[in-house]
Motif scaffolding. Structure first.
Motif, PDB file in Angstrom:
ATOM      1  N   GLU B  16       0.856  -1.191   0.000  1.00 19.01           N
ATOM      2  CA  GLU B  16       0.000   0.000   0.000  1.00 19.01           C
ATOM      3  C   GLU B  16       0.886   1.232   0.000  1.00 19.01           C
ATOM      4  O   GLU B  16       1.823   1.335   0.792  1.00 19.01           O
ATOM      5  CB  GLU B  16      -0.897  -0.047   1.252  1.00 19.01           C
ATOM      6  CG  GLU B  16      -1.730   1.187   1.510  1.00 19.01           C
ATOM      7  CD  GLU B  16      -2.769   1.450   0.444  1.00 19.01           C
ATOM      8  OE1 GLU B  16      -3.741   0.691   0.353  1.00 19.01           O
ATOM      9  OE2 GLU B  16      -2.595   2.435  -0.353  1.00 19.01           O
ATOM     10  N   SER B  18      -0.359   4.463   0.183  1.00 18.57           N
ATOM     11  CA  SER B  18      -0.931   5.586   0.942  1.00 18.57           C
ATOM     12  C   SER B  18      -0.686   5.413   2.444  1.00 18.57           C
ATOM     13  O   SER B  18      -1.195   4.464   3.046  1.00 18.57           O
ATOM     14  CB  SER B  18      -2.436   5.658   0.667  1.00 18.57           C
ATOM     15  OG  SER B  18      -3.082   6.417   1.652  1.00 18.57           O
ATOM     16  N   PRO B  19       0.081   6.315   3.035  1.00 18.44           N
ATOM     17  CA  PRO B  19       0.375   6.199   4.482  1.00 18.44           C
ATOM     18  C   PRO B  19      -0.916   6.220   5.307  1.00 18.44           C
ATOM     19  O   PRO B  19      -1.011   5.511   6.312  1.00 18.44           O
ATOM     20  CB  PRO B  19       1.224   7.433   4.781  1.00 18.44           C
ATOM     21  CG  PRO B  19       1.762   7.876   3.454  1.00 18.44           C
ATOM     22  CD  PRO B  19       0.745   7.484   2.445  1.00 18.44           C
ATOM     23  N   GLY B  20      -1.900   7.009   4.839  1.00 18.10           N
ATOM     24  CA  GLY B  20      -3.176   7.068   5.548  1.00 18.10           C
ATOM     25  C   GLY B  20      -3.855   5.717   5.593  1.00 18.10           C
ATOM     26  O   GLY B  20      -4.345   5.270   6.628  1.00 18.10           O
ATOM     27  N   ASP B  21      -3.836   5.036   4.444  1.00 14.23           N
ATOM     28  CA  ASP B  21      -4.438   3.702   4.371  1.00 14.23           C
ATOM     29  C   ASP B  21      -3.654   2.697   5.198  1.00 14.23           C
ATOM     30  O   ASP B  21      -4.222   1.816   5.832  1.00 14.23           O
ATOM     31  CB  ASP B  21      -4.506   3.239   2.901  1.00 14.23           C
ATOM     32  CG  ASP B  21      -5.879   3.507   2.298  1.00 14.23           C
ATOM     33  OD1 ASP B  21      -6.884   3.208   2.968  1.00 14.23           O
ATOM     34  OD2 ASP B  21      -5.952   4.022   1.152  1.00 14.23           O
ATOM     35  N   ASN B  71      -3.340   0.152  -7.394  1.00 15.43           N
ATOM     36  CA  ASN B  71      -2.671   1.339  -7.921  1.00 15.43           C
ATOM     37  C   ASN B  71      -1.472   1.697  -7.073  1.00 15.43           C
ATOM     38  O   ASN B  71      -1.601   2.237  -5.982  1.00 15.43           O
ATOM     39  CB  ASN B  71      -3.657   2.508  -7.991  1.00 15.43           C
ATOM     40  CG  ASN B  71      -4.825   2.162  -8.911  1.00 15.43           C
ATOM     41  OD1 ASN B  71      -4.637   1.628 -10.007  1.00 15.43           O
ATOM     42  ND2 ASN B  71      -6.032   2.400  -8.432  1.00 15.43           N
TER      43      ASN B  71
END
Lengths: 751, 152
Positions: B16, B18-21, B71
Motif C-alpha cells: 500500500e 498511501s500512508p493514511g491507508d 494502484n
C-alpha cells in the motif's frame, strides 16, 4: 460523089447535133460540119485535106487502116452503132473525151468513114462522180448494221449487203435477180406495186422514215419478225427501193416482256401507298396512280400530259432537266433512295409538304422518272412539335443546376449544358465528340457500356436515380468528387445515357468535417466519460482518508476536546459523506454511457419486479402501494431499465404527500413499434416551471433537511431513456401528483 | 498448521502506497487481532524484494497472507500479482486485492491473475473496520493454509 447526093448529105450533116467528120481511107478529112468546127476550134478550110490524127490523135486512124484490110461489109457491120470512146485534141491543144459513131460509106473515091463525134466531157465527169458515189454507197451499204436490200419496181432484188446474206441465210448470188417475196413473203412487194402507181415524189414522201413491221423468211424456211425502213431511189432503171431490214426478234421479246412488266408495274403503281407520278424528260406527267389523284385532288385526265410544275412547283422539274444532262446510270445512282423534301400544290391551290423518292427508268421514250410522293404534313407537324420540345428541353437542360451530359454507347459525349462547361473548364466544342473519360476518368465509361449491354429497359430501371460517386477531372487536371445520376434514353441514334453530374466537393468537405466533428465529439465524450469515471474513482481515495480519519477523530476524541471542536468535526464528517455521495452518483451517471450493455429483447415486467424488489425497504417503510398493468417485452438494457424503474418509483415514494404513496405503472402502444410507459404517482407534484430543471445533473427542488439526495436520479433516468432512443417527459401539477412518461422500442418478437 | 489459538504470530504483507491507508489498516487490524505481524511495502518493487528476501529484506519472513492494492508506484498491483502467481515459491500465498477501485475490468483482471479474492475499500470508517475484521475472521482464523515448509 454526085453533087446532088453531096448537097443532100451536106444538109443532113449540117443539121446534126454531133460533130460530123468524113475521113477517107488514107485518114484524111474530106468533109466536116459546123459542129466539128466548133468542137475542135478549127475553121473548115484548116481541117479539110488534113490528117484526122490532128484532131483525134489515136484510135481512129489506126482503126481505119485496120478496117481497110477488111471487107467493107465486115467493117460496116462491125462499126455501125458502136460508140467508141476516144480522146480528141482542139486547135488550142486541149484534150477532151469523145464518143465516136462510125458509119462507112462506099464511094467512087473508095470507102469513106463518117464519124459522128460527141463531146462526152459532161457525161464522163458524171460517170466518174457516179463511180465515186457508188463506191461510197456500196461501202455504206456493206457497213450498215441492218440488212440492206435494193429492189426494183418489178419486185426483184437488184442489190444486197453482207448483213442481208447473213440474216436470210442466202449467198448474194442466190438472191440477186430473185423475187423479194422469197425473203419477205407479204407486205413488201405489194407496197412496191402500189407505190408504182404513184409518182416517185409521193412514194418518197410517204415511205421515208417509216418503220414497217413485217415477217421475213430465211432460206431454211424459218420466219422472224423484221422492221423495214424503205427509201425509194430514182434510177435509170426506174424507181428502186432500198429496204433497211432489221431483225427485231429480241426487241419483240423484250416488248412482250415489257408489256407484262407494265401490267404488273401498273398494278404495283396503283397498290402503292404513296402517290406515284411518272414524268418524262420534258417535265410532263405521263402516268400517275390513284393516290396521286387523291393527294393532289385532280382527276387523272387533268394531270396526264400536264407539266409536273402544276403540282410540284419547284425542285422537281429542275432536277429532271439536270438529270437529263447526265447518263441514266448516273441519274439512277444519284437519285434512288434519296428523300427530297419539297412543297406540293393541290388543285385548290393549297400547299402541303411532301417527300419525294425519285427513280429514273429508261424507256423507249427516253428517261422517265418515277416519283413516289409522300404527304409529310403530319411528320412536319410532329417535327415542329419536337423542335419546340427540344427547345424546351434544351432550356431545361441549360437551366439545370447540375452539369448534364448525353453520352452514347461508345462512351462519347454527344451533348452538354452550360454547367458542364463551367464545372469542367472546357468549352462545349472541346467536349462534344470526345470520350467521357476526359471528364470522368474512371469507372463511368465501363459502367455505362456494361449497362447498355443489358436491355435498355433493364438498365433504366436499375440506374435511374442511382447516385454513383466518382471523381471528375477539370481541364486543368485537378480532380474533384462528383455524384452521377444516370438514366438511359432511347433515341434515333441508339441508346443514350443522360448523366447529371453534381460537384459534391462542398458536400464532401462538409461530410468530412461532420465526420471529423463526430469523431472529435466521440473522443471528447469518451474522454469526458473517462474523466468522470477516473475523477470519481481517484477522488474516492483522498475522500476516504478525509472521511475515515474525521470519523476516527470523532470516535476517539468526542467529548475530550471542546464543544466547537466536536461541531467542526461533525461538519467535516458530513461534508465528506456528501462528497462521497456526489462522487458515487457522478460515477453512476457516467456509467450509463460507458458501461451500458447492448439493447436486447427484455421483459419490462421483470425489470420492474427487480426494481420494486430493490426498493422493498422504502416501500415497506412508507406503506406505498405500487401497482402495474401487464408490461410488454421491449428492446432494452435490462440493468438500466431496472435502474430507470427504480429511480422513478423511488422518487414517487420519496416525494410523497400526506397520504401513503400510490404508484401505478402502465404501458400503451405508441404507433406501430413503440410502447409508451407511464409512472403515475399521487405525490407532491412539480411546478411546471421546473419541468426542464429536474432532469439536469445535481438539480434539487428541496432542501437537504426535507429530502436527502444529490439530484442525480432523474438525470440518470433521462440519460438511460435517451440511450434507448426515447424521451423522458413529465406531466405534473403541484399538489396533484406527477406522471413520468417514456417510450421504448417494441421487441421484434412481440407476443 | 497455523492457528490463532496456538499463539504463533501471523505474518501479513500489506502492499500500500498511501500512508493514511497503511495507518488505518494497521489500526483496524490491530483492533481485530493483536497477534498479527503486519509488514508494509509501499510499492510493487519493494513488495517483490520483500517476498524474495532481497536487499534489506534478506531476513524478511514469508507472509501467510498478502493484502495488495492495485494502484501503486513503480510496479502496480496487477504486475505484482502476476509475478507472485508465476513464482512457484510464492503462488500458494493467498493474495487479497484490497483497493478503492470498483471497476469491473479491475475485478475481472485480478481474478484472471489468480487473486484469491477481491475487496473494495469502503469509504465509511465503520464499514472499513468491519471489512478488516472479516478478513481476520476468515483468512487469518478460519482458513487453513499450507505449512511453511511445504511451500519453501
Amino acid at each position: 460523089m454526085s453533087m446532088e447526093w453531096a448537097a443532100k448529105y451536106r444538109g443532113l450533116m449540117e443539121a446534126a447535133p454531133d460533130a460530123m467528120v468524113v475521113v477517107n481511107a488514107a485518114g484524111e478529112i474530106v468533109l466536116l460540119n459546123l459542129q466539128a468546127e466548133k468542137q475542135f476550134g478549127y475553121r473548115r478550110d484548116e481541117l479539110i485535106g488534113q490528117r484526122v490524127k490532128n484532131i483525134i490523135p489515136s484510135g481512129f486512124a489506126e482503126r481505119l487502116i485496120a478496117d481497110g484490110t477488111r471487107s467493107a461489109a465486115e467493117a460496116l457491120s462491125q462499126h455501125i452503132g458502136t460508140g467508141i470512146e476516144l480522146s480528141a485534141l482542139r486547135k488550142d491543144g486541149t484534150e477532151f473525151p469523145i464518143e465516136i459513131m462510125l458509119s462507112p460509106l462506099e464511094s467512087a473515091e473508095g470507102i469513106l468513114v463518117t464519124a459522128a463525134i460527141r463531146d462526152i466531157t459532161v457525161r464522163k465527169e458524171a460517170e466518174k462522180h457516179l463511180a465515186e458515189m457508188e463506191g461510197k454507197y456500196r461501202g455504206l451499204l456493206e457497213a450498215a448494221p441492218d440488212a440492206m436490200v435494193v429492189v426494183n419496181a418489178a419486185g426483184e432484188i437488184v442489190l444486197l449487203n453482207l448483213q442481208a446474206e447473213k440474216q436470210f441465210g442466202y449467198r448474194r448470188a442466190e438472191l440477186v435477180g430473185q423475187k423479194v417475196t422469197n425473203i419477205i413473203p407479204e407486205g413488201f412487194a405489194e407496197r412496191l406495186i402500189f407505190d408504182g402507181t404513184r409518182s416517185a415524189a409521193e412514194a418518197l414522201a410517204q415511205q421515208i422514215g417509216t418503220g414497217i413491221e413485217l415477217s421475213a423468211r430465211r432460206k431454211d424456211g424459218s420466219a422472224f419478225p423484221i422492221e423495214i425502213m424503205l427509201s425509194p431511189l430514182e434510177s435509170a432503171e426506174g424507181i428502186l427501193v432500198t429496204a433497211a431490214i432489221r431483225d427485231i426478234s429480241v426487241r419483240k421479246a423484250a416488248e412482250r416482256h415489257l408489256a407484262q412488266m407494265e401490267g404488273r408495274y401498273r398494278g404495283l403503281l396503283e397498290a402503292a401507298p404513296d402517290a406515284m407520278v411518272v414524268v418524262n424528260e420534258g417535265g410532263e406527267i405521263v402516268l400517275l396512280n390513284l393516290q396521286a389523284e387523291k393527294q393532289f385532288s385532280y382527276r387523272r385526265d387533268e394531270l396526264i400530259g400536264q407539266q409536273v410544275t402544276n403540282i410540284i412547283p419547284k425542285g422537281f422539274a429542275e432536277r429532271l432537266i439536270a438529270d437529263g444532262t447526265r447518263t441514266a446510270a448516273e441519274a439512277l445512282a444519284q437519285q434512288i433512295g434519296t428523300g427530297i423534301e419539297l412543297s406540293a400544290k393541290r388543285k385548290d391551290g393549297s400547299d402541303f409538304p411532301i417527300e419525294i423518292m425519285l427513280s429514273p427508268l429508261q424507256s423507249p421514250e427516253g428517261i422517265l422518272v418515277t416519283a413516289a410522293i409522300r404527304d409529310i404534313t403530319l411528320r412536319k407537324t410532329a417535327e415542329k412539335h419536337l423542335a419546340q420540345m427540344e427547345g424546351r428541353y434544351r432550356g431545361l437542360l441549360e437551366a439545370a443546376p447540375d452539369a448534364m451530359a448525353l453520352v452514347n454507347q461508345g462512351g462519347t459525349i454527344v451533348l452538354v449544358n452550360a454547367q458542364t462547361e463551367k464545372q469542367f473548364g472546357y468549352r462545349r466544342d472541346e467536349l462534344v465528340g470526345q470520350p467521357v473519360t476526359n471528364i470522368i476518368p474512371e469507372g463511368f465509361a465501363e459502367q455505362l457500356i456494361a449497362d447498355v449491354l443489358r436491355s435498355v429497359g433493364d438498365a433504366s430501371s436499375q440506374h435511374t436515380h442511382t447516385a454513383i460517386e466518382l471523381n471528375g477531372r477539370h481541364k486543368d487536371g485537378t480532380q474533384f468528387p462528383t455524384e452521377l445520376m444516370l438514366s438511359s434514353l432511347k433515341s434515333a441514334e441508339g441508346a443514350l445515357v443522360t448523366v447529371a453530374i453534381r460537384d459534391i466537393t462542398t458536400r464532401k468537405q462538409a461530410e468530412a468535417l461532420l465526420l471529423q466533428k463526430v469523431e472529435e465529439l466521440n473522443r471528447s465524450n469518451e474522454e469526458l466519460g473517462q474523466f468522470a469515471y477516473i475523477a470519481s474513482h481517484d477522488l474516492q481515495e483522498p475522500l476516504r482518508m478525509v472521511a475515515s480519519y474525521t470519523q476516527l477523530l470523532a470516535r476517539r476524541y468526542k467529548g475530550r476536546l471542546d464543544a466547537d471542536a466536536d461541531e467542526f468535526i461533525a461538519f467535516a464528517v458530513d461534508g465528506a459523506n456528501r462528497m462521497q455521495r456526489l462522487i458515487q452518483d457522478l460515477l453512476e451517471y457516467s456509467r450509463v454511457g460507458t458501461q451500458g450493455r447492448e439493447l436486447v429483447e427484455t421483459s419490462s415486467e421483470a425489470a420492474f419486479e427487480q426494481a420494486t424488489a430493490n426498493l422493498q425497504g422504502a416501500i415497506d417503510e412508507s406503506h406505498a402501494r405500487v401497482t402495474h398493468d401487464p408490461l410488454p417485452r421491449v428492446l432494452a438494457d435490462e440493468g438500466q431499465l431496472t435502474q430507470l424503474f427504480q429511480n422513478l418509483v423511488g422518487n414517487a415514494i420519496k416525494y410523497h404527500g400526506s397520504e401513503a404513496p400510490q404508484v401505478h405503472i402502465s404501458s400503451a402502444r405508441d404507433g406501430t413499434a413503440k410502447w409508451l410507459f407511464s409512472v403515475q404517482d399521487n405525490g407532491l407534484g412539480i411546478d411546471a416551471k421546473y419541468f426542464d430543471k429536474i432532469f439536469g445533473m445535481f438539480q434539487r427542488l428541496h432542501k437537504r433537511e426535507e429530502f436527502d439526495g444529490t439530484g442525480i436520479g432523474l438525470a440518470i433516468c433521462k440519460k438511460i431513456v435517451e440511450r434507448h432512443g426515447g424521451r423522458l417527459s413529465v406531466e405534473s401539477q403541484l399538489g396533484h401528483g406527477s406522471t413520468f412518461r417514456f417510450g421504448l422500442a417494441e421487441s421484434v418478437r412481440q407476443s | 498448521m497455523t492457528a490463532i489459538g496456538m499463539g504463533v504470530p501471523m505474518e501479513v504483507l500489506l502492499v500500500e502506497d498511501s500512508p493514511g491507508d497503511v495507518r488505518l489498516t494497521q489500526e483496524t487490524l490491530r483492533d481485530a487481532n493483536r497477534s498479527i505481524h503486519l509488514h508494509v511495502a509501499s510499492d510493487g518493487v519493494e513488495a517483490m524484494a520483500f517476498l524474495r528476501h532481497e536487499g534489506v529484506h534478506v531476513r524478511a519472513p514469508r507472509p501467510d497472507l498478502i493484502l495488495l492494492d492495485l494502484n501503486l508506484p513503480k510496479m502496480d498491483g496487477r504486475e505484482v500479482l502476476a509475478h507472485i502467481k508465476a513464482d512457484d515459491s510464492l503462488r500458494l500465498i493467498p493474495v487479497i486485492i484490497l483497493t478503492t477501485s470498483e471497476s469491473e475490468a479491475d475485478i475481472v483482471k485480478s481474478y484472471q491473475l489468480q487473486a484469491n479474492c477481491y475487496l473494495s475499500k469502503p469509504v465509511q470508517l465503520e464499514a472499513f473496520e468491519s471489512l478488516v475484521k472479516s478478513i481476520n475472521d476468515f483468512w487469518l482464523t478460519k482458513v487453513k493454509l499450507p505449512q511453511d515448509n511445504q511451500t519453501r
